[in-house]
Design an enzyme around this catalytic site. Structure first.
Site, mmCIF file in Angstrom:
data_model
loop_
_atom_site.group_PDB
_atom_site.id
_atom_site.type_symbol
_atom_site.label_atom_id
_atom_site.label_comp_id
_atom_site.label_asym_id
_atom_site.label_seq_id
_atom_site.Cartn_x
_atom_site.Cartn_y
_atom_site.Cartn_z
ATOM 1 N N SER A 90 -0.490 0.530 6.241
ATOM 2 C CA SER A 90 -0.728 -0.244 7.514
ATOM 3 C C SER A 90 -2.056 -1.347 6.793
ATOM 4 O O SER A 90 -2.490 -1.113 6.048
ATOM 5 C CB SER A 90 -1.311 0.549 8.381
ATOM 6 O OG SER A 90 -1.428 -0.179 9.564
ATOM 7 N N ASP A 91 -1.897 -2.250 7.495
ATOM 8 C CA ASP A 91 -2.583 -3.536 7.330
ATOM 9 C C ASP A 91 -2.869 -4.328 8.576
ATOM 10 O O ASP A 91 -1.775 -4.194 9.443
ATOM 11 C CB ASP A 91 -2.151 -4.270 6.051
ATOM 12 C CG ASP A 91 -3.134 -5.162 5.608
ATOM 13 O OD1 ASP A 91 -3.999 -4.903 4.591
ATOM 14 O OD2 ASP A 91 -3.225 -6.441 6.199
ATOM 15 N N GLN A 92 -3.934 -5.080 8.667
ATOM 16 C CA GLN A 92 -4.203 -5.607 10.047
ATOM 17 C C GLN A 92 -4.806 -7.037 9.366
ATOM 18 O O GLN A 92 -5.556 -7.200 8.595
ATOM 19 C CB GLN A 92 -5.088 -4.954 10.817
ATOM 20 C CG GLN A 92 -5.387 -5.777 12.073
ATOM 21 C CD GLN A 92 -6.459 -4.964 13.175
ATOM 22 O OE1 GLN A 92 -7.387 -4.915 12.926
ATOM 23 N NE2 GLN A 92 -5.710 -4.440 13.943
ATOM 24 N N LYS B 12 1.031 -1.246 0.061
ATOM 25 C CA LYS B 12 -0.072 -0.019 0.007
ATOM 26 C C LYS B 12 0.712 1.361 0.012
ATOM 27 O O LYS B 12 0.608 2.337 -0.844
ATOM 28 C CB LYS B 12 -0.747 -0.022 1.200
ATOM 29 C CG LYS B 12 -1.928 -1.006 1.219
ATOM 30 C CD LYS B 12 -2.730 -0.908 2.672
ATOM 31 C CE LYS B 12 -3.697 -2.086 2.528
ATOM 32 N NZ LYS B 12 -4.611 -2.024 4.001
ATOM 33 N N ALA C 212 0.480 -4.216 11.004
ATOM 34 C CA ALA C 212 1.710 -3.636 10.338
ATOM 35 C C ALA C 212 1.609 -2.380 9.791
ATOM 36 O O ALA C 212 0.544 -1.692 9.296
ATOM 37 C CB ALA C 212 2.134 -4.719 9.246
#
Length: 196
Positions: free
Chosen positions: A73-75, A57, A110
């Site tokens: 960011s990613d979850q 991203k 993250a």
């Protein structure tokens, strides 16, 4: 004597949750929707997936805005090896919460910061959430009231979702909302953004 200018900060997300968190650190920033592919890779560990997607991203937006500092960011929510994506529907949210009831779900959140030179720095935060036993009525009332259809794991811990838990174990309480601010602060300072 010239005063050095702050780099432009861009959040590679349209999430109101992540934007709300970032406002605690940075007064002015832009938001941009990344066009990166969020497909699963076979055999990929949840933490590795979160890190890969956060960087993808950030890189997607950084490629369009060279010289900016970009935050991705990613979850990824992991219930005994099963990834709990954003439910999208009331039925899927109900199903996820029923599966999580009385169990522990691990959230890998993250963050990737790409500095003005294009160098990436990444951190993955781990949060362990123990759900209390939930009845069908508990789940129905919660989903109807909060409508957590755009949240991995089908809850909003910053809202009524906190009532679903027995405990949360983590190093950064903001990670569960979607952007670990302790790590983000460290990475932004390393990227040349002035923070306290």
């Amino acid at each position: 004597m010239t005063v050095p200018t702050e780099p432009t900060v861009i959040l590679a997300s349209t999430s109101p949750y992540r934007a709300g968190l970032l406002r605690r650190l940075v007064e002015q920033f832009e938001q941009a929707a990344p066009g990166s592919d969020e497909a699963h890779l076979a055999g990929e560990a949840p933490a590795a997936r979160a890190a890969r997607l956060a960087e993808a991203k950030a890189r997607d937006v950084a490629g369009q805005r060279p010289g900016a500092v970009v935050i991705g960011s990613d979850q990824v929510a992991d219930l005994d090896g099963t990834v709990l994506d954003k439910p999208g529907t009331v039925h899927a949210a109900h199903r996820q919460l029923a599966a999580s009831a009385g169990r522990e779900v691990v959230f890998h959140t993250a963050v990737c910061v790409i500095d003005a030179r294009g160098d990436a720095m990444t951190h993955v935060d781990e949060t362990r959430v123990r759900f209390r036993a939930l009845s069908e009525g508990d789940i129905t009332r919660y989903v109807e009231r909060e409508r957590p259809l755009d949240c991995a794991g089908s809850f909003k811990c910053e809202g009524l979702g906190i009532a679903l838990f027995e405990r949360i174990v983590n190093e950064d309480p903001t990670a569960l909302v979607g952007l670990p601010l302790i790590a983000t602060s460290r990475l932004l300072r390393a990227a040349g953004v002035t923070l306290p």
